[in-house]
Design an enzyme around this catalytic site. Structure first.
Site, PDB file in Angstrom:
ATOM      1  N   LYS A  55     -15.777  54.745   9.147  1.00  0.00           N
ATOM      2  CA  LYS A  55     -15.039  54.018   8.018  1.00  0.00           C
ATOM      3  C   LYS A  55     -14.983  54.496   6.990  1.00  0.00           C
ATOM      4  O   LYS A  55     -14.631  55.023   5.884  1.00  0.00           O
ATOM      5  CB  LYS A  55     -16.121  52.565   7.796  1.00  0.00           C
ATOM      6  CG  LYS A  55     -15.079  51.607   7.884  1.00  0.00           C
ATOM      7  CD  LYS A  55     -16.066  50.799   7.573  1.00  0.00           C
ATOM      8  CE  LYS A  55     -15.955  49.068   8.202  1.00  0.00           C
ATOM      9  NZ  LYS A  55     -16.695  47.837   8.756  1.00  0.00           N
ATOM     10  N   CYS A 109     -17.653  33.489   9.306  1.00  0.00           N
ATOM     11  CA  CYS A 109     -18.348  32.798   8.432  1.00  0.00           C
ATOM     12  C   CYS A 109     -18.703  31.245   9.062  1.00  0.00           C
ATOM     13  O   CYS A 109     -20.129  31.174   9.140  1.00  0.00           O
ATOM     14  CB  CYS A 109     -18.200  33.076   7.042  1.00  0.00           C
ATOM     15  SG  CYS A 109     -18.233  34.414   6.148  1.00  0.00           S
ATOM     16  N   GLY A 113     -12.183  29.475  12.097  1.00  0.00           N
ATOM     17  CA  GLY A 113     -12.646  30.620  12.897  1.00  0.00           C
ATOM     18  C   GLY A 113     -13.290  31.280  11.686  1.00  0.00           C
ATOM     19  O   GLY A 113     -13.578  31.233  10.714  1.00  0.00           O
ATOM     20  N   GLU A 141     -11.930  35.645   2.333  1.00  0.00           N
ATOM     21  CA  GLU A 141     -10.931  36.407   2.621  1.00  0.00           C
ATOM     22  C   GLU A 141      -9.654  36.320   3.012  1.00  0.00           C
ATOM     23  O   GLU A 141      -9.024  35.646   2.805  1.00  0.00           O
ATOM     24  CB  GLU A 141     -10.701  37.208   4.278  1.00  0.00           C
ATOM     25  CG  GLU A 141     -11.965  37.848   4.400  1.00  0.00           C
ATOM     26  CD  GLU A 141     -12.489  37.907   6.434  1.00  0.00           C
ATOM     27  OE1 GLU A 141     -11.726  38.279   7.025  1.00  0.00           O
ATOM     28  OE2 GLU A 141     -13.637  37.393   6.264  1.00  0.00           O
ATOM     29  N   PHE A 194      -9.265  21.112   2.020  1.00  0.00           N
ATOM     30  CA  PHE A 194     -10.010  21.355   3.159  1.00  0.00           C
ATOM     31  C   PHE A 194      -9.771  20.198   3.401  1.00  0.00           C
ATOM     32  O   PHE A 194     -11.116  20.330   4.883  1.00  0.00           O
ATOM     33  CB  PHE A 194     -11.689  22.225   3.168  1.00  0.00           C
ATOM     34  CG  PHE A 194     -11.916  23.394   2.801  1.00  0.00           C
ATOM     35  CD1 PHE A 194     -11.169  24.248   2.202  1.00  0.00           C
ATOM     36  CD2 PHE A 194     -12.061  23.676   3.996  1.00  0.00           C
ATOM     37  CE1 PHE A 194     -10.714  25.580   2.259  1.00  0.00           C
ATOM     38  CE2 PHE A 194     -12.093  25.444   4.277  1.00  0.00           C
ATOM     39  CZ  PHE A 194     -11.785  26.198   3.397  1.00  0.00           C
ATOM     40  N   PRO A 242      -6.483  19.299   9.109  1.00  0.00           N
ATOM     41  CA  PRO A 242      -6.141  19.201   9.887  1.00  0.00           C
ATOM     42  C   PRO A 242      -5.501  20.325  11.129  1.00  0.00           C
ATOM     43  O   PRO A 242      -4.961  20.621  10.830  1.00  0.00           O
ATOM     44  CB  PRO A 242      -5.073  17.681  10.738  1.00  0.00           C
ATOM     45  CG  PRO A 242      -4.507  17.524  10.337  1.00  0.00           C
ATOM     46  CD  PRO A 242      -4.674  18.002   8.521  1.00  0.00           C
ATOM     47  N   ARG A 252     -11.653  37.673  14.346  1.00  0.00           N
ATOM     48  CA  ARG A 252     -13.223  36.771  14.399  1.00  0.00           C
ATOM     49  C   ARG A 252     -13.590  35.396  14.472  1.00  0.00           C
ATOM     50  O   ARG A 252     -12.993  34.598  13.926  1.00  0.00           O
ATOM     51  CB  ARG A 252     -14.080  36.995  13.614  1.00  0.00           C
ATOM     52  CG  ARG A 252     -15.123  38.773  13.699  1.00  0.00           C
ATOM     53  CD  ARG A 252     -16.484  39.478  12.869  1.00  0.00           C
ATOM     54  NE  ARG A 252     -15.386  39.632  10.890  1.00  0.00           N
ATOM     55  CZ  ARG A 252     -16.213  40.253  10.305  1.00  0.00           C
ATOM     56  NH1 ARG A 252     -17.365  40.367  10.194  1.00  0.00           N
ATOM     57  NH2 ARG A 252     -15.603  40.240   8.890  1.00  0.00           N
ATOM     58  N   LYS A 275     -25.327  29.288   0.212  1.00  0.00           N
ATOM     59  CA  LYS A 275     -24.537  29.306   0.659  1.00  0.00           C
ATOM     60  C   LYS A 275     -24.344  29.009   2.125  1.00  0.00           C
ATOM     61  O   LYS A 275     -23.184  28.537   2.081  1.00  0.00           O
ATOM     62  CB  LYS A 275     -24.924  31.257   0.624  1.00  0.00           C
ATOM     63  CG  LYS A 275     -24.250  31.525   1.797  1.00  0.00           C
ATOM     64  CD  LYS A 275     -22.833  31.810   0.903  1.00  0.00           C
ATOM     65  CE  LYS A 275     -21.584  32.482   1.825  1.00  0.00           C
ATOM     66  NZ  LYS A 275     -20.337  32.054   1.286  1.00  0.00           N
TER      67      LYS A 275
HETATM   68  N1  LIG Z   1     -16.704  37.894   5.121  1.00  0.00           N
HETATM   69  C1  LIG Z   1     -16.458  37.406   4.485  1.00  0.00           C
HETATM   70  O1  LIG Z   1     -15.146  36.522   3.923  1.00  0.00           O
HETATM   71  C2  LIG Z   1     -18.021  36.847   3.912  1.00  0.00           C
HETATM   72  C3  LIG Z   1     -17.684  35.707   2.867  1.00  0.00           C
HETATM   73  C4  LIG Z   1     -19.362  36.040   2.008  1.00  0.00           C
HETATM   74  C5  LIG Z   1     -20.460  36.019   2.450  1.00  0.00           C
HETATM   75  N2  LIG Z   1     -20.403  36.546   4.049  1.00  0.00           N
HETATM   76  C6  LIG Z   1     -21.207  37.604   4.471  1.00  0.00           C
HETATM   77  O2  LIG Z   1     -21.560  39.005   3.981  1.00  0.00           O
HETATM   78  C7  LIG Z   1     -22.262  40.074   5.291  1.00  0.00           C
HETATM   79  C8  LIG Z   1     -21.200  40.816   5.110  1.00  0.00           C
HETATM   80  O3  LIG Z   1     -20.185  40.766   5.780  1.00  0.00           O
HETATM   81  P1  LIG Z   1     -19.160  41.106   5.948  1.00  0.00           P
HETATM   82  O4  LIG Z   1     -17.685  40.202   6.584  1.00  0.00           O
HETATM   83  O5  LIG Z   1     -18.572  42.479   4.748  1.00  0.00           O
HETATM   84  O6  LIG Z   1     -19.171  42.707   6.961  1.00  0.00           O
HETATM   85  P2  LIG Z   1     -18.735  43.210   7.811  1.00  0.00           P
HETATM   86  O7  LIG Z   1     -18.628  43.577   9.194  1.00  0.00           O
HETATM   87  O8  LIG Z   1     -16.828  43.576   7.664  1.00  0.00           O
HETATM   88  O9  LIG Z   1     -19.836  44.589   7.612  1.00  0.00           O
HETATM   89  C9  LIG Z   1     -20.716  44.727   7.423  1.00  0.00           C
HETATM   90  C10 LIG Z   1     -20.901  46.004   7.097  1.00  0.00           C
HETATM   91  O10 LIG Z   1     -21.747  46.681   7.136  1.00  0.00           O
HETATM   92  C11 LIG Z   1     -22.397  47.958   7.770  1.00  0.00           C
HETATM   93  N3  LIG Z   1     -23.518  48.415   8.161  1.00  0.00           N
HETATM   94  C12 LIG Z   1     -24.608  48.060   8.650  1.00  0.00           C
HETATM   95  N4  LIG Z   1     -25.674  48.240   8.532  1.00  0.00           N
HETATM   96  C13 LIG Z   1     -26.103  49.235   7.807  1.00  0.00           C
HETATM   97  C14 LIG Z   1     -26.598  50.194   7.373  1.00  0.00           C
HETATM   98  N5  LIG Z   1     -27.682  49.866   7.657  1.00  0.00           N
HETATM   99  N6  LIG Z   1     -26.705  50.442   6.495  1.00  0.00           N
HETATM  100  C15 LIG Z   1     -25.247  50.700   5.802  1.00  0.00           C
HETATM  101  N7  LIG Z   1     -24.208  49.736   6.138  1.00  0.00           N
HETATM  102  C16 LIG Z   1     -24.627  48.909   7.234  1.00  0.00           C
HETATM  103  C17 LIG Z   1     -21.173  47.835   8.928  1.00  0.00           C
HETATM  104  O11 LIG Z   1     -20.990  49.206   9.708  1.00  0.00           O
HETATM  105  C18 LIG Z   1     -20.185  47.587   8.786  1.00  0.00           C
HETATM  106  O12 LIG Z   1     -19.359  48.392   7.687  1.00  0.00           O
HETATM  107  C19 LIG Z   1     -22.052  38.984   6.147  1.00  0.00           C
HETATM  108  O13 LIG Z   1     -23.481  38.225   5.966  1.00  0.00           O
HETATM  109  C20 LIG Z   1     -21.256  37.274   6.027  1.00  0.00           C
HETATM  110  O14 LIG Z   1     -22.072  36.809   7.010  1.00  0.00           O
HETATM  111  C21 LIG Z   1     -19.117  37.376   4.451  1.00  0.00           C
END
Ligand SMILES: NC(=O)c1ccc[n+]([C@@H]2O[C@H](COP(=O)([O-])OP(=O)(O)OC[C@H]3O[C@@H](n4cnc5c(N)ncnc54)[C@H](O)[C@@H]3O)[C@@H](O)[C@H]2O)c1
Length: 447
Positions: free
Chosen positions: A35, A266, A263, A158, A255, A258, A334, A210
């Site tokens: 990445k 989150c 999915g 997203e 929201f 239907p 996901r 959250k």
């Molecule tokens: N995706 C969303 O829409 C969204 C929205 C709000 C909150 N969140 C929350 O935010 C958090 C992250 O979600 P995401 O979708 O961005 O996850 P993601 O899986 O897309 O990204 C997580 C990243 O963290 C990295 N990682 C893991 N261990 C690490 C470490 N020790 N040091 C540095 N990097 C490390 C992984 O390699 C990965 O690239 C989750 O808790 C999620 O619930 C996500």
């Protein structure tokens, strides 16, 4: 300000890019070397509208950089944001190993005051665990450095992540430290100019906020899906019901669409994790359990309709699927409803010809070896030689297709729409049979 972000996924990368865009100096750290290599070469590992240009110009301006080096990352920022994944553990609880690993690294390498800002979605009480993890490392090093822990959950969606981050409805900051509060105020000041969007509270309330927000949204969807299932059995049209109730400002239009289930990375995991938290404190969360159960069942509704259409015999049938991502404007698959549908179809002996405007690479990565899957370059190609069409994601380009050529391409003129994109009468005019979610008695097919 100097800011470090751990995790360059959807949340970390968007946060890093947007903070750099308003002038902060951001270093993004990830353990995924591939990445970080990509990002250093100017490639964006995810599809998120608008992200690429912000990353490009902030990197060129020298305000955004990427690293896999933990020590360098900890040294960079006064603010250390944690934006790593918190996937569900086997028992549904949030797996905190990545969050704790980052907290430990911070304690291992910090040599001056730091604010550890948790942006990942984490269960109530994680703030204490993060604090303990940092402190235990400092103890090992025999240091008594000052640090603060903040909960700053992220609410971006997203597909609209940049806009959500740049113009947030609210910025939740949970902390018990004046000093951290002031620093966070400064970080977010550029996003807070038209009116004050910052809401300060204690850490536990911020963490729960959250989960409560996502669970509320998931509840709205499951509620609407339940009413849609009832509408089918009662001969009512859920689209009329939706308009009827949405007009009440206490309910609103948001929201209450239907569909074939929610999915994404989150809602499913957050509802599960909150239910798990409830169990852990001896509270039986009947509502959250029901929200999840309704959604799990809803993901099979399209299959039930298709199976009924073919009298339960799907062997050798070919189903075109439009939409694989869990929602439009993302390549994220996901927990996507399309995955459940494909799996059901394969189990029943059918094969799939699939198209998604952005998630083809991701589908190839996940299901590349699946013999019952043909990945198609366009939505038209997916129809060629298919028996029927199913729609799982409401991408704009599916909203007004050429119905005549759909009818001509399919062996059977049947469309199974998991997102209620069309008017039934319109498809009837083209000689098609239209199955949507919750649209009258002819829509109910067992299950
Ligand atoms: N995706 C969303 O829409 C969204 C929205 C709000 C909150 N969140 C929350 O935010 C958090 C992250 O979600 P995401 O979708 O961005 O996850 P993601 O899986 O897309 O990204 C997580 C990243 O963290 C990295 N990682 C893991 N261990 C690490 C470490 N020790 N040091 C540095 N990097 C490390 C992984 O390699 C990965 O690239 C989750 O808790 C999620 O619930 C996500």
């Amino acid at each position: 300000m100097k800011i470090t972000i751990f995790g360059t996924g959807y949340v970390g990368l968007v946060t890093g890019a947007c903070l750099a865009d308003v002038g902060h100096h951001v270093l993004c750290m990830d353990v995924d070397q591939g990445k970080i290599e990509k990002l250093k070469n100017g490639q964006i590992p995810i599809y998120e509208p608008g992200l690429e240009s912000i990353v490009k110009h902030t990197v060129e301006a020298g305000r955004l950089a990427f690293t896999t080096n933990t020590e360098e990352a900890v040294a960079h920022g006064t603010l250390q944001f944690i934006a790593v994944g918190t996937p569900p553990d086997e028992d549904g609880s949030a797996d905190l190993q990545y969050v704790t690993a980052v907290a430990k690294s911070i304690g291992q390498y910090m040599d001056d005051y730091k604010v550890v800002v948790d942006k990942s979605t984490v269960p109530v009480g994680t703030g204490d665990k993060v604090r303990d993890a940092v402190r235990s490392q400092l103890d090992k090093r025999g240091l008594e450095l000052e640090f603060d822990v903040v909960s700053n959950p992220e609410f971006l969606k997203e597909g609209a992540a940049i806009n959500d981050f740049m113009k947030p409805d609210r910025i939740i900051v949970g902390t018990d430290s004046e000093r951290a509060m002031e620093l966070l105020h400064e970080v977010y000041y550029p996003f807070n100019r038209s009116h004050d969007r910052m809401i300060f509270m204690d850490i536990r309330s911020a963490e729960l906020t959250k989960y409560a927000a996502n669970s509320m949204l998931a509840t709205k969807i499951s509620f609407m899906n339940e009413i849609a299932n009832l509408a089918e059995r009662l001969g009512a049209d859920i689209e009329n019901v939706r308009r009827g109730i949405g007009s009440d400002p206490r309910i609103g239009y948001h929201f209450i669409y239907p569909g074939c289930g929610y999915g994404g990375s989150c809602f499913p995991k957050d509802v599960q994790a909150l239910a798990r938290t409830a169990r852990d404190c001896d509270y039986d969360s009947r509502l959250l359990n029901a929200v999840e159960a309704v959604n799990n069942a809803q993901k099979h509704v399209l299959f039930d309709k298709i199976s009924h259409y073919f009298n339960g015999n799907l062997k050798g049938k070919v189903v075109a699927i439009w939409g694989l991502a869990f929602k439009p404007n993302t390549d994220d698959m996901r927990e996507a409803s399309a995955r459940t549908l494909m799996q059901d179809l394969w189990n029943a002996g059918a094969s799939v010809q699939a198209f998604d405007p952005e998630a083809m690479e991701e589908t190839q990565r996940i299901f590349g070896d699946q013999p019952g899957l043909t990945l198609c370059g366009t939505k038209e190609q997916a129809l060629k030689g298919a028996d029927v069409l199913a729609i799982c994601t409401e991408w704009k380009e599916f909203r007004s297709p050429d119905f005549e050529s759909i009818a001509a391409a399919l062996k059977e003129p049947a469309v199974f729409d998991g997102r209620n994109l069309y008017e039934p009468e319109m498809l009837e005019r083209y000689g098609m049979i239209y199955y949507a979610i919750g649209r009258g008695r002819n829509q109910f097919h067992g299950g």
